[in-house]
Design an enzyme around this catalytic site. Structure first.
Site, mmCIF file in Angstrom:
data_model
loop_
_atom_site.group_PDB
_atom_site.id
_atom_site.type_symbol
_atom_site.label_atom_id
_atom_site.label_comp_id
_atom_site.label_asym_id
_atom_site.label_seq_id
_atom_site.Cartn_x
_atom_site.Cartn_y
_atom_site.Cartn_z
ATOM 1 N N GLY A 9 43.774 96.726 -75.934
ATOM 2 C CA GLY A 9 45.175 97.166 -75.862
ATOM 3 C C GLY A 9 45.553 97.609 -74.468
ATOM 4 N N ALA A 10 45.100 96.846 -73.460
ATOM 5 C CA ALA A 10 45.351 97.244 -72.063
ATOM 6 C C ALA A 10 46.689 96.733 -71.539
ATOM 7 C CB ALA A 10 44.214 96.726 -71.176
ATOM 8 N N GLY A 13 51.336 100.730 -72.681
ATOM 9 C CA GLY A 13 51.141 102.123 -73.086
ATOM 10 C C GLY A 13 49.855 102.775 -72.590
ATOM 11 N N ARG A 35 48.750 89.491 -74.989
ATOM 12 C CA ARG A 35 49.794 88.942 -74.115
ATOM 13 C C ARG A 35 49.208 88.540 -72.757
ATOM 14 N NH1 ARG A 35 54.099 93.630 -75.415
ATOM 15 N NH2 ARG A 35 52.158 94.728 -75.880
ATOM 16 N N ASP A 58 42.878 88.456 -80.278
ATOM 17 C CA ASP A 58 43.494 89.293 -81.309
ATOM 18 C C ASP A 58 42.353 90.037 -82.003
ATOM 19 O OD1 ASP A 58 44.621 90.260 -83.734
ATOM 20 O OD2 ASP A 58 46.144 88.690 -83.687
ATOM 21 N N TYR A 151 49.605 104.026 -92.160
ATOM 22 C CA TYR A 151 49.222 104.288 -90.759
ATOM 23 C C TYR A 151 48.283 105.500 -90.727
ATOM 24 C CZ TYR A 151 49.332 105.391 -85.806
ATOM 25 O OH TYR A 151 48.953 105.665 -84.501
ATOM 26 N N GLY A 182 49.394 113.286 -80.169
ATOM 27 C CA GLY A 182 50.681 113.365 -80.864
ATOM 28 C C GLY A 182 51.622 112.342 -80.240
HETATM 29 P P1 NDP Z 1 51.620 100.264 -77.360
HETATM 30 O O1 NDP Z 1 52.387 99.519 -78.391
HETATM 31 O O2 NDP Z 1 52.303 100.563 -76.080
HETATM 32 O O3 NDP Z 1 50.240 99.508 -77.051
HETATM 33 C C1 NDP Z 1 49.487 98.923 -78.077
HETATM 34 C C2 NDP Z 1 48.425 98.026 -77.458
HETATM 35 O O4 NDP Z 1 47.608 97.494 -78.516
HETATM 36 C C3 NDP Z 1 49.021 96.858 -76.699
HETATM 37 O O5 NDP Z 1 48.319 96.676 -75.489
HETATM 38 C C4 NDP Z 1 48.784 95.668 -77.618
HETATM 39 O O6 NDP Z 1 48.544 94.509 -76.841
HETATM 40 C C5 NDP Z 1 47.495 96.093 -78.352
HETATM 41 N N1 NDP Z 1 47.398 95.426 -79.651
HETATM 42 C C6 NDP Z 1 48.192 95.606 -80.720
HETATM 43 N N2 NDP Z 1 47.840 94.768 -81.704
HETATM 44 C C7 NDP Z 1 46.791 94.044 -81.251
HETATM 45 C C8 NDP Z 1 45.996 93.008 -81.794
HETATM 46 N N3 NDP Z 1 46.208 92.530 -83.029
HETATM 47 N N4 NDP Z 1 45.001 92.484 -81.040
HETATM 48 C C9 NDP Z 1 44.779 92.941 -79.789
HETATM 49 N N5 NDP Z 1 45.493 93.922 -79.219
HETATM 50 C C10 NDP Z 1 46.496 94.457 -79.927
HETATM 51 O O7 NDP Z 1 51.153 101.621 -78.069
HETATM 52 P P2 NDP Z 1 50.260 102.864 -77.567
HETATM 53 O O8 NDP Z 1 49.802 102.687 -76.188
HETATM 54 O O9 NDP Z 1 51.028 104.079 -77.903
HETATM 55 O O10 NDP Z 1 49.058 102.752 -78.603
HETATM 56 C C11 NDP Z 1 47.699 102.719 -78.216
HETATM 57 C C12 NDP Z 1 46.876 103.448 -79.260
HETATM 58 O O11 NDP Z 1 47.269 104.814 -79.300
HETATM 59 C C13 NDP Z 1 47.053 102.912 -80.692
HETATM 60 O O12 NDP Z 1 45.788 102.883 -81.324
HETATM 61 C C14 NDP Z 1 47.969 103.948 -81.341
HETATM 62 O O13 NDP Z 1 47.798 104.005 -82.724
HETATM 63 C C15 NDP Z 1 47.477 105.213 -80.644
HETATM 64 N N6 NDP Z 1 48.389 106.345 -80.673
HETATM 65 C C16 NDP Z 1 49.665 106.241 -80.170
HETATM 66 C C17 NDP Z 1 50.500 107.336 -80.213
HETATM 67 C C18 NDP Z 1 51.919 107.281 -79.750
HETATM 68 O O14 NDP Z 1 52.707 108.177 -80.116
HETATM 69 N N7 NDP Z 1 52.306 106.318 -78.929
HETATM 70 C C19 NDP Z 1 50.032 108.640 -80.722
HETATM 71 C C20 NDP Z 1 48.682 108.619 -81.233
HETATM 72 C C21 NDP Z 1 47.900 107.519 -81.179
HETATM 73 P P3 NDP Z 1 49.074 93.033 -77.166
HETATM 74 O O15 NDP Z 1 50.377 93.173 -77.907
HETATM 75 O O16 NDP Z 1 49.197 92.376 -75.824
HETATM 76 O O17 NDP Z 1 47.985 92.442 -77.998
HETATM 77 C C1 8X3 Z 2 51.255 108.166 -83.365
HETATM 78 C C2 8X3 Z 2 51.795 109.515 -83.606
HETATM 79 O O1 8X3 Z 2 53.045 111.003 -85.268
HETATM 80 O O2 8X3 Z 2 53.878 108.735 -84.950
HETATM 81 O O3 8X3 Z 2 49.963 108.018 -83.832
HETATM 82 O O4 8X3 Z 2 51.862 109.128 -86.167
HETATM 83 S S1 8X3 Z 2 52.671 109.584 -85.073
#
Ligand code: NDP
Ligand code: 8X3
Length: 250
Positions: A9-10, A13, A35, A58, A151, A182
């Site tokens: 997921g690099a 975010g 992507r 994926d 989730y 959070g």
């Molecule tokens: P983003 O949507 O900005 O990033 C998500 C990343 O995950 C992207 O790089 C995406 O890459 C990758 N991803 C998603 N689905 C797939 C897949 N099927 N295969 C490979 N890669 C995948 O979200 P965040 O940066 O916020 O999320 C990162 C992590 O942090 C997640 O695990 C999320 O649950 C967790 N988190 C987020 C919070 C928030 O409030 N934002 C709070 C707590 C936890 P691509 O689409 O290019 O594949």
């Molecule tokens: C993301 C934070 O509160 O939307 O993991 O579940 S919350």
């Protein structure tokens, strides 16, 4: 020797911000996502300051996951740190109104994807009797909230797997840490609300949410501790958030 870090997921975010801070600190990076355009941009930008390679796959597809890890050039095969970050929420509905495809996506990506990637990389760490796995959970894996259901279940599973990994990998000298943020302002809510930008933006208005760089900074801190130090579990909220549902908005 600089540590080699594998980040899922690099492309966005938290994962992208982590890649950026680790690049500045001279870690060697294996950056993953679906992507390809974003992976290529990261390769060209961060490749100017550190060694970077990318893998497009994926996490839901176990054949793709194993093939990607096996395809790594020899110089990247000794992975020191795995950051299991790829994941998202899909939808925010009551359990009775939930979309089954959303349930599949969350369980397949957040739980099974994390397992597949870990399964592909753990043998490398076990063989070397050294390694570090950082699992990105969530406060949703600590407390359930209305409409969070599947989730939350996926992140409770990440929390359980994080603890399990630490126990089972203990005899192999492998560190395992869970980081549970959070609200972080990323593309997370865009994905959760299926591109409804207004609704996504509203999640982060009226208070200062955590930024991806805040979590990246914490990940950098966690992985840069001396090897005998393992930060087991870290929960981080924005100051304005006291629980998944208590937000001090203006
Ligand atoms: P983003 O949507 O900005 O990033 C998500 C990343 O995950 C992207 O790089 C995406 O890459 C990758 N991803 C998603 N689905 C797939 C897949 N099927 N295969 C490979 N890669 C995948 O979200 P965040 O940066 O916020 O999320 C990162 C992590 O942090 C997640 O695990 C999320 O649950 C967790 N988190 C987020 C919070 C928030 O409030 N934002 C709070 C707590 C936890 P691509 O689409 O290019 O594949
Ligand atoms: C993301 C934070 O509160 O939307 O993991 O579940 S919350």
């Amino acid at each position: 020797m600089n540590l080699t870090v594998f980040i899922t997921g690099a492309t966005s975010g938290i994962g992208k911000a982590t890649a950026e801070i680790l690049a500045k600190n001279q870690y060697r990076l294996i950056l993953c996502g679906r992507r390809q355009d974003r992976l290529m941009k990261l390769q060209s930008e961060l490749g100017k300051i550190t060694e970077v390679t990318t893998l497009q796959f994926d996490v839901r597809n176990k054949e793709e996951v194993f093939a990607a890890v096996e395809s790594l050039p020899e110089s990247y095969q000794q992975i020191d740190v795995l950051i299991n970050n790829a994941g998202n929420a899909h939808g925010l509905s009551s359990i009775q109104d939930g979309d089954i495809d959303d349930w599949d996506a969350m369980l397949d990506i957040n739980v099974k994807g994390l397992l597949y990637v870990s399964k592909a990389i753990m043998p490398i760490m076990i063989k070397r009797n050294s390694g570090f796995i950082v699992n990105i959970g969530s406060i949703a894996g600590k407390e359930v909230y209305p409409n969070g259901n599947v989730y939350c279940a996926s992140k409770f599973a990440v929390n359980a797997l994080n603890k399990s990994m630490r126990i089972d990998l203990n005899k192999h000298n492998i560190r395992v840490s869970g980081i549970h943020p959070g609200a972080v302002e990323t593309e997370f809510s865009e994905v959760r609300f299926k591109g409804d930008s207004e609704r996504a933006k509203n999640v982060y208005t009226g208070y200062k949410a955590l930024q991806a760089e805040d979590i990246a900074d914490i990940i950098h801190f966690v992985i840069s501790r001396p090897y005998h130090v393992n930060i087991e579990d870290l929960v981080v909220y924005p100051t304005a958030q006291a629980s998944p549902t208590i937000l001090n908005k203006n």
